[in-house]
Design an enzyme around this catalytic site. Structure first.
Site, mmCIF file in Angstrom:
data_model
loop_
_atom_site.group_PDB
_atom_site.id
_atom_site.type_symbol
_atom_site.label_atom_id
_atom_site.label_comp_id
_atom_site.label_asym_id
_atom_site.label_seq_id
_atom_site.Cartn_x
_atom_site.Cartn_y
_atom_site.Cartn_z
ATOM 1 N N GLN A 141 -10.425 1.857 3.104
ATOM 2 C CA GLN A 141 -9.299 1.825 4.055
ATOM 3 C C GLN A 141 -9.564 2.859 5.144
ATOM 4 O O GLN A 141 -9.710 4.054 4.847
ATOM 5 C CB GLN A 141 -7.990 2.127 3.315
ATOM 6 C CG GLN A 141 -6.774 1.859 4.170
ATOM 7 C CD GLN A 141 -5.465 2.083 3.420
ATOM 8 O OE1 GLN A 141 -4.809 3.101 3.615
ATOM 9 N NE2 GLN A 141 -5.070 1.146 2.585
ATOM 10 N N TYR A 149 2.589 10.439 -0.337
ATOM 11 C CA TYR A 149 3.524 10.113 0.747
ATOM 12 C C TYR A 149 4.900 10.697 0.434
ATOM 13 O O TYR A 149 5.538 10.320 -0.556
ATOM 14 C CB TYR A 149 3.621 8.592 0.978
ATOM 15 C CG TYR A 149 2.359 7.963 1.546
ATOM 16 C CD1 TYR A 149 1.405 8.727 2.217
ATOM 17 C CD2 TYR A 149 2.116 6.604 1.436
ATOM 18 C CE1 TYR A 149 0.252 8.168 2.750
ATOM 19 C CE2 TYR A 149 0.967 6.024 1.968
ATOM 20 C CZ TYR A 149 0.028 6.821 2.615
ATOM 21 O OH TYR A 149 -1.103 6.257 3.135
ATOM 22 N N LEU A 166 -1.288 -0.294 14.937
ATOM 23 C CA LEU A 166 -0.579 -0.323 16.227
ATOM 24 C C LEU A 166 -0.511 1.050 16.898
ATOM 25 O O LEU A 166 0.171 1.215 17.910
ATOM 26 C CB LEU A 166 0.852 -0.855 16.027
ATOM 27 C CG LEU A 166 0.963 -2.292 15.501
ATOM 28 C CD1 LEU A 166 2.419 -2.686 15.301
ATOM 29 C CD2 LEU A 166 0.293 -3.281 16.451
ATOM 30 N N HIS A 192 -8.253 8.831 -1.668
ATOM 31 C CA HIS A 192 -7.609 8.853 -0.346
ATOM 32 C C HIS A 192 -8.481 9.409 0.788
ATOM 33 O O HIS A 192 -8.584 8.837 1.854
ATOM 34 C CB HIS A 192 -6.319 9.672 -0.477
ATOM 35 C CG HIS A 192 -5.263 9.306 0.516
ATOM 36 N ND1 HIS A 192 -3.936 9.487 0.257
ATOM 37 C CD2 HIS A 192 -5.318 8.791 1.759
ATOM 38 C CE1 HIS A 192 -3.229 9.099 1.309
ATOM 39 N NE2 HIS A 192 -4.048 8.671 2.233
ATOM 40 N N ARG A 193 -9.076 10.591 0.540
ATOM 41 C CA ARG A 193 -9.970 11.203 1.538
ATOM 42 C C ARG A 193 -11.107 11.875 0.798
ATOM 43 O O ARG A 193 -10.893 12.438 -0.280
ATOM 44 C CB ARG A 193 -9.232 12.231 2.406
ATOM 45 C CG ARG A 193 -8.399 11.578 3.478
ATOM 46 C CD ARG A 193 -8.032 12.513 4.618
ATOM 47 N NE ARG A 193 -7.379 11.754 5.669
ATOM 48 C CZ ARG A 193 -8.016 11.180 6.682
ATOM 49 N NH1 ARG A 193 -9.315 11.309 6.804
ATOM 50 N NH2 ARG A 193 -7.354 10.496 7.584
ATOM 51 N N ASP A 240 0.848 -1.195 0.000
ATOM 52 C CA ASP A 240 0.000 0.000 0.000
ATOM 53 C C ASP A 240 0.881 1.242 0.000
ATOM 54 O O ASP A 240 1.850 1.330 0.771
ATOM 55 C CB ASP A 240 -0.893 0.007 1.251
ATOM 56 C CG ASP A 240 -1.791 1.242 1.301
ATOM 57 O OD1 ASP A 240 -2.786 1.268 0.550
ATOM 58 O OD2 ASP A 240 -1.481 2.178 2.063
HETATM 59 N N1 LIG Z 1 -5.614 5.721 4.134
HETATM 60 C C1 LIG Z 1 -5.067 6.564 4.969
HETATM 61 O O1 LIG Z 1 -5.556 7.695 5.189
HETATM 62 C C2 LIG Z 1 -3.813 6.172 5.685
HETATM 63 C C3 LIG Z 1 -3.306 6.967 6.729
HETATM 64 C C4 LIG Z 1 -2.140 6.550 7.354
HETATM 65 C C5 LIG Z 1 -1.493 5.380 6.971
HETATM 66 N N2 LIG Z 1 -2.001 4.643 5.942
HETATM 67 C C6 LIG Z 1 -1.329 3.386 5.494
HETATM 68 O O2 LIG Z 1 -1.195 2.550 6.618
HETATM 69 C C7 LIG Z 1 0.163 2.136 6.747
HETATM 70 C C8 LIG Z 1 0.462 1.853 8.183
HETATM 71 O O3 LIG Z 1 0.357 3.049 8.982
HETATM 72 P P1 LIG Z 1 1.320 3.239 10.221
HETATM 73 O O4 LIG Z 1 2.721 3.303 9.764
HETATM 74 O O5 LIG Z 1 0.798 4.360 11.036
HETATM 75 O O6 LIG Z 1 1.085 1.825 10.964
HETATM 76 P P2 LIG Z 1 1.587 1.114 12.279
HETATM 77 O O7 LIG Z 1 2.000 -0.256 11.873
HETATM 78 O O8 LIG Z 1 0.515 1.238 13.301
HETATM 79 O O9 LIG Z 1 2.864 1.927 12.800
HETATM 80 C C9 LIG Z 1 4.150 1.710 12.294
HETATM 81 C C10 LIG Z 1 5.102 2.613 13.024
HETATM 82 O O10 LIG Z 1 5.216 2.153 14.373
HETATM 83 C C11 LIG Z 1 6.591 1.950 14.679
HETATM 84 N N3 LIG Z 1 6.749 0.871 15.678
HETATM 85 C C12 LIG Z 1 7.257 1.054 16.911
HETATM 86 N N4 LIG Z 1 7.248 -0.085 17.602
HETATM 87 C C13 LIG Z 1 6.738 -1.021 16.787
HETATM 88 C C14 LIG Z 1 6.490 -2.391 16.947
HETATM 89 N N5 LIG Z 1 6.753 -3.044 18.093
HETATM 90 N N6 LIG Z 1 5.942 -3.082 15.917
HETATM 91 C C15 LIG Z 1 5.664 -2.442 14.754
HETATM 92 N N7 LIG Z 1 5.878 -1.117 14.546
HETATM 93 C C16 LIG Z 1 6.424 -0.413 15.564
HETATM 94 C C17 LIG Z 1 7.234 1.638 13.364
HETATM 95 O O11 LIG Z 1 8.614 1.924 13.488
HETATM 96 P P3 LIG Z 1 9.699 1.006 12.730
HETATM 97 O O12 LIG Z 1 9.562 1.363 11.293
HETATM 98 O O13 LIG Z 1 10.989 1.438 13.319
HETATM 99 O O14 LIG Z 1 9.366 -0.406 13.016
HETATM 100 C C18 LIG Z 1 6.506 2.594 12.452
HETATM 101 O O15 LIG Z 1 7.063 3.899 12.577
HETATM 102 C C19 LIG Z 1 0.968 3.251 6.077
HETATM 103 O O16 LIG Z 1 2.231 2.806 5.637
HETATM 104 C C20 LIG Z 1 0.068 3.591 4.920
HETATM 105 O O17 LIG Z 1 0.299 2.667 3.864
HETATM 106 C C21 LIG Z 1 -3.143 5.003 5.307
#
Ligand SMILES: NC(=O)c1ccc[n+]([C@@H]2O[C@H](COP(=O)([O-])OP(=O)(O)OC[C@H]3O[C@@H](n4cnc5c(N)ncnc54)[C@H](OP(=O)(O)O)[C@@H]3O)[C@@H](O)[C@H]2O)c1
Length: 310
Positions: free
Chosen positions: A174, A52, A222, A122-123, A47
């Site tokens: 999403q 981004y 998370l 997206h939004r 994704d």
């Molecule tokens: N549709 C939308 O509006 C929208 C909005 C936001 C995001 N998204 C999508 O959703 C995806 C995921 O979002 P997210 O990055 O906020 O998700 P997330 O998996 O909840 O968070 C990942 C972040 O948490 C950190 N982290 C810290 N401890 C961790 C652990 N124990 N296990 C895993 N991660 C840990 C990671 O760091 P490290 O990299 O150092 O592990 C990373 O910076 C994005 O990449 C994007 O594709 C979509």
């Protein structure tokens, strides 16, 4: 890993998606390792979005995919459009035909591919003309540039309005969802009550997606708040972490796998978009599909994150 059927062609896609929003902080080699580990862990869905890091995430992913010729076909690639970031610093939402087509062309170029497997809006753009979006989607489909379509962060009425102008299916929505971000569930549990949790912010979007057989993709699985931090291991969520740790130990997985399993347990047509850029964590998160959560454990986790049930 478990797989579900996605879209009219019933493409088999993994329930865990690798989100690539955060890869611009990484090197080319790091991103290649991330893809290697994702593939080895059974993840076949990526994704990303045009906005981004202003296209940098797509460019880096495109370079990494080009590095190994087999990788383009190993992954189902989903990108998003509709958030327009202008040079003057003003960000706004744009579902005009011109923007949608231009955005996809930019994504294809940066990703170094001839097609997107799925495109999400997206939004929600309040100014959208559903028929105009329909024309954009038809053009992209006819030219083979986009194979499936979906939305993100939309409520049921917005989806119904949009669909009134479309000739194609919307395969997915999403939305933000984690054990620590549950407004879409809270309002259902508190239906017909007068407490804060009863406020329905989203028009019962989860139930709508299930009725329409749209895949629900949960983002930030998370995180608590709006990118406020990771709840796994956080001192702010001691009770939740003690339940996560207990179930993780019982099932021989990590706490983050249990937290992701909690999201996947909601409905059979769920996917979890993970955002880690750390290969070891990708492996750990991919194990979410090995976790079996009983109904009691699912509710116990909901309560341990600070929620109440009537
Ligand atoms: N549709 C939308 O509006 C929208 C909005 C936001 C995001 N998204 C999508 O959703 C995806 C995921 O979002 P997210 O990055 O906020 O998700 P997330 O998996 O909840 O968070 C990942 C972040 O948490 C950190 N982290 C810290 N401890 C961790 C652990 N124990 N296990 C895993 N991660 C840990 C990671 O760091 P490290 O990299 O150092 O592990 C990373 O910076 C994005 O990449 C994007 O594709 C979509």
């Amino acid at each position: 890993m478990e797989y579900i059927d996605f879209g009219p062609n019933k493409t088999k896609v993994s329930k865990v998606i690798l989100g690539c929003m955060r890869i611009p902080s990484k090197s080319f080699e790091d991103v290649v390792s991330l893809l290697d580990v994702a593939k080895d862990s059974g993840i076949n869905f990526l994704d990303i979005a045009d906005c981004y890091s202003n296209g940098k995430a797509e460019s880096l992913l495109g370079e990494a995919l080009k590095g190994k010729s087999s990788y383009r076909d190993s992954f189902f690639i989903q990108s998003k459009c509709g958030i327009n970031k202008d040079d003057d610093g003003i960000t706004y939402f744009d579902f005009s035909k011109e923007h949608i087509i231009k955005s996809v062309e930019g994504s294809l170029k940066r990703l170094r591919t001839d097609r997107l497997d799925c495109l999400l809006l997206h939004r929600p753009d309040a100014l959208m003309d559903p028929a105009e979006v329909g024309e954009a989607f038809n053009t992209l489909r006819r030219d083979g540039k986009v194979l499936n379509f979906g939305v993100s962060n939309m409520n049921p009425m917005q989806i119904r309005l949009l669909k009134s102008g479309l000739d194609c299916e919307l395969c997915t929505n999403q939305v933000q969802m984690s054990i620590c971000h549950t407004p879409m569930l809270d309002s259902g549990f508190n239906a017909n009550m007068t407490n804060n949790a009863s406020v329905n912010h989203d028009g019962s979007i989860l139930e709508y997606c299930r009725l329409k057989k749209m895949v629900i993709q949960a983002w930030s699985v998370l995180q608590y708040g709006f990118f406020q931090g990771v709840f796994v291991g956080s001192p702010l969520y001691l009770k939740l972490n003690s339940v996560l740790d207990r179930i993780a130990t019982e099932q021989g997985v990590t706490s983050q796998a249990v937290a992701i399993a909690w999201v996947l347990r909601y409905s059979p047509l769920m996917q979890a978009v993970i955002g880690t850029t750390n290969p070891h964590r990708v492996m750990a998160c991919a194990k979410a599909c090995d976790v079996q959560l009983s109904r009691k454990q699912w509710y116990e986790l909901y309560l341990a994150s600070g929620n109440d049930l009537p």
